[in-house]
Write a protein that holds these residues in place. Structure first.
Motif, short mmCIF file in Angstrom:
data_model
loop_
_atom_site.label_atom_id
_atom_site.label_comp_id
_atom_site.label_asym_id
_atom_site.label_seq_id
_atom_site.Cartn_x
_atom_site.Cartn_y
_atom_site.Cartn_z
N ARG A 88 0.82 -1.17 0.04
CA ARG A 88 0.06 -0.19 0.05
C ARG A 88 0.93 1.34 0.00
O ARG A 88 0.61 2.14 -0.52
N VAL A 92 0.97 3.91 -2.92
CA VAL A 92 0.76 5.53 -2.61
C VAL A 92 1.83 6.38 -3.03
O VAL A 92 1.74 7.53 -3.49
N GLN A 95 1.67 6.76 -6.88
CA GLN A 95 0.61 7.51 -7.35
C GLN A 95 0.94 8.99 -7.25
O GLN A 95 0.74 9.96 -7.93
N ARG A 96 1.75 9.34 -6.04
CA ARG A 96 2.11 10.50 -5.52
C ARG A 96 3.22 11.01 -6.51
O ARG A 96 3.29 12.14 -7.04
#
Length: 278
Positions: A88, A92, A95-96
């Protein structure tokens, strides 16, 4: 003999009971099994828990196996949770990073577009400035090359001079007559402003131009008007055309020079003073 067989059967039953009890204890995780010595009888040594040494060892081994199994299961769960959390966190982070990269790309594109727009505007302004400078230079050059004074018409011959007497005039002649074919352009001799464009009796169609020094030049007997009162003219601007309007016997333009708009003077020396010889 029968009694001896009965004793052996009882001993076998007690051994089975002890084994079953040990198995149940191992399955339940108990630390002691309440089996009385009476149930066991007197055969086999006692361990203090009602189990034989072999059964106690089996029970201990079962407990250790169960403890190890629980520890392995807990470790596996912890590893699974850690792996899930890491996955996870990685997602994240990705994606960032993708969002930051997209923002940076968009910012760069906007900067490039703004830079291109500024460059285009600067180029356009430079082109316009050069065009304006060229137009101004051409205008200045044209003004420099433009004649300061011209004769009132072309292809002419003089038919009457200043102060010449004649039966056609009420008094001596007040100007120069430039005879030329009908329709030949009549031009302002110098730059100035048109102060009259009207029909003046014996003078026919007449135009008057006031020049920078206050001198007024007059053009009469024309067949047409090509300027109006208030117009600004240059030396050589057409103000009309050779005609026969008013008191005349042939096509010509009657040209007069009136200093400060007063009485006419001889146009011939005035033209010569300005470098022209009619």
């Amino acid at each position: 003999m029968a009694k001896h067989r009965s004793s052996r059967r009882g001993t076998g039953r007690r051994a089975q009971l002890i084994g079953l009890t040990a198995a149940l204890a191992a399955a339940a995780g108990t630390t002691a099994v309440g089996v009385s010595s009476s149930a066991i009888g007197s055969s086999g040594p006692s361990t203090g828990t009602g189990l034989s040494p072999s059964q106690a060892s089996a029970l201990t081994a079962a407990r250790i196996d169960r403890r190890d199994l629980g520890s392995r299961d807990a470790s596996r769960i912890d590893l699974d949770l850690a792996a899930t959390r890491k996955a996870r966190a990685d997602l994240v982070a990705k994606q960032r990073a993708a969002k930051l990269a997209a923002t940076a790309t968009q910012t760069q594109r906007r900067a490039l577009a703004l830079s291109a727009a500024k460059a285009a505007a600067a180029k356009k302004a430079a082109v316009q400035a050069r065009a304006l400078a060229a137009a101004k230079a051409a205008e200045i050059e044209k003004a420099k090359s433009a004649p300061k004074i011209v004769l009132p018409t072309t292809g002419y011959h003089l038919t009457a001079r200043f102060n010449q007497a004649g039966g056609r005039w009420a008094h001596n002649h007040t100007g120069l007559d430039f005879a030329a074919p009908m329709g030949t352009p009549v031009r302002s001799v110098m730059a100035g402003e048109v102060i009259q464009a009207d029909f003046e009796g014996a003078y026919g169609r007449q135009v008057k131009v006031r020049h920078a020094d206050g001198t007024v030049t007059s053009y009469s007997h024309m067949s047409e008007f090509d300027v109006s009162v208030g117009d600004t003219v240059e030396a050589g601007t057409q103000v009309g055309a050779i005609g026969m309007t008013g008191n005349t016997t042939g096509p010509h333009v009657h040209f007069e020079v009136l200093p400060d708009g007063g009485s006419p003077i001889n146009p011939e020396p005035w033209l010569q003073d300005h470098g022209l010889n009619p």
